[in-house]
Motif scaffolding. Structure first.
Motif, short mmCIF file in Angstrom:
data_model
loop_
_atom_site.label_atom_id
_atom_site.label_comp_id
_atom_site.label_asym_id
_atom_site.label_seq_id
_atom_site.Cartn_x
_atom_site.Cartn_y
_atom_site.Cartn_z
N GLU A 88 0.98 -0.99 0.01
CA GLU A 88 0.03 -0.08 0.23
C GLU A 88 0.92 1.31 -0.14
OE1 GLU A 88 -2.44 -0.24 3.46
OE2 GLU A 88 -3.71 -1.89 2.57
N LEU A 89 0.11 2.25 -0.52
CA LEU A 89 0.81 3.67 -0.42
C LEU A 89 0.68 4.16 1.12
CD1 LEU A 89 -0.69 5.25 -3.56
CD2 LEU A 89 1.74 4.48 -3.31
N SER A 90 1.43 4.99 1.51
CA SER A 90 1.41 5.51 3.04
C SER A 90 0.19 6.67 3.13
CB SER A 90 2.80 6.00 3.46
OG SER A 90 3.67 4.77 3.40
N LEU A 91 -0.81 6.37 3.68
CA LEU A 91 -1.71 7.29 3.82
C LEU A 91 -1.35 8.40 4.86
CD1 LEU A 91 -4.66 7.72 3.39
CD2 LEU A 91 -5.06 6.80 5.80
N ILE A 92 -1.69 9.67 4.34
CA ILE A 92 -1.41 10.66 5.12
C ILE A 92 -2.58 11.35 5.61
CG2 ILE A 92 -0.37 13.38 5.02
CD1 ILE A 92 1.74 10.87 4.69
N PRO A 93 -3.02 11.56 6.86
CA PRO A 93 -4.21 11.84 7.17
C PRO A 93 -4.57 13.42 6.67
CG PRO A 93 -3.02 10.94 9.20
CD PRO A 93 -2.12 10.88 7.90
N CYS A 94 -5.83 13.67 6.17
CA CYS A 94 -5.94 15.04 5.83
C CYS A 94 -7.48 15.06 5.96
CB CYS A 94 -5.84 15.21 4.23
SG CYS A 94 -7.09 14.10 3.27
N ARG A 95 -7.77 16.57 5.90
CA ARG A 95 -9.24 16.93 6.17
C ARG A 95 -9.45 18.22 5.28
NH1 ARG A 95 -9.66 21.56 9.24
NH2 ARG A 95 -8.00 22.05 10.77
N GLU A 96 -10.70 18.47 5.03
CA GLU A 96 -11.02 19.73 4.33
C GLU A 96 -12.12 20.50 5.06
OE1 GLU A 96 -12.16 20.49 -0.45
OE2 GLU A 96 -12.49 18.69 0.41
N ASP A 98 -13.80 24.66 5.00
CA ASP A 98 -14.20 26.09 4.23
C ASP A 98 -13.01 26.89 3.88
OD1 ASP A 98 -14.05 26.98 6.90
OD2 ASP A 98 -15.39 28.31 6.58
N ARG A 99 -11.82 26.46 4.49
CA ARG A 99 -10.66 27.49 4.19
C ARG A 99 -9.60 26.59 3.17
NH1 ARG A 99 -7.97 28.28 9.70
NH2 ARG A 99 -8.84 26.16 10.01
N GLY A 100 -9.92 25.02 3.08
CA GLY A 100 -9.16 24.52 2.12
C GLY A 100 -8.67 22.89 2.58
N ILE A 101 -7.66 22.65 2.18
CA ILE A 101 -7.39 21.10 2.28
C ILE A 101 -5.96 21.24 3.13
CG2 ILE A 101 -6.47 19.03 1.40
CD1 ILE A 101 -8.06 19.78 -1.12
N TRP A 102 -6.08 20.24 4.15
CA TRP A 102 -5.07 20.22 5.26
C TRP A 102 -4.56 18.79 5.45
CZ3 TRP A 102 -4.38 24.93 7.91
CH2 TRP A 102 -5.15 25.91 7.72
N VAL A 103 -3.18 18.65 5.87
CA VAL A 103 -2.81 17.30 6.02
C VAL A 103 -2.13 17.34 7.60
CG1 VAL A 103 -2.39 16.62 3.74
CG2 VAL A 103 -0.57 17.88 4.66
N ASP A 104 -2.00 16.39 7.82
CA ASP A 104 -1.22 15.84 9.12
C ASP A 104 -0.07 14.92 9.15
OD1 ASP A 104 -0.53 16.12 11.91
OD2 ASP A 104 -2.32 15.15 12.41
N PRO A 105 0.95 15.31 8.54
CA PRO A 105 1.92 14.60 8.09
C PRO A 105 2.73 13.86 9.22
CG PRO A 105 3.02 16.81 7.56
CD PRO A 105 1.41 16.65 7.98
#
Length: 105
Positions: A88-96, A98-105
């Motif tokens: 598998e590819l390594s999943l990076i937690p993210c969320r979206e 109203d301000r945009g797309i964010w990740v939690d590396p």
């Protein structure tokens, strides 16, 4: 959480690459959901794209490694075809929001 981009900068059915310090990411929007993965093929540890922001196969339904042709499910990152099948590819937690797309590396 680290800001990646505004929501409109990742249209439906599209992919984009990002670099955050040492971490290379690929982000895909499918069926309104955003998925983020480390931009690293589990087979050889190399980036997946052959051109900037080109991570999807011709049908736009799978992530494809441009070097080896491995195919990965967008929703889970599981390799379903190619030399790294079952990995598998390594999943990076993210969320979206109203301000945009964010990740939690």
């Amino acid at each position: 959480m680290l800001y990646l981009c505004a929501s409109h900068e990742l249209p439906e059915g599209q992919s984009r690459g990002f670099t955050l310090t040492q971490l290379k990411l690929l982000v895909v929007r499918r069926a309104g959901q955003v998925y983020a993965y480390e931009n690293r093929c589990p087979h050889r540890g190399i980036p997946l794209e052959w051109q900037a922001d080109q991570f999807l196969d011709e049908s736009g339904s799978l992530i494809q490694c441009a070097t080896h042709g491995a195919l990965f499910l967008i929703e889970s990152g599981e390799c379903v075809s190619g030399p790294c099948a079952g990995q598998e590819l390594s999943l990076i937690p993210c969320r979206e929001d109203d301000r945009g797309i964010w990740v939690d590396p």
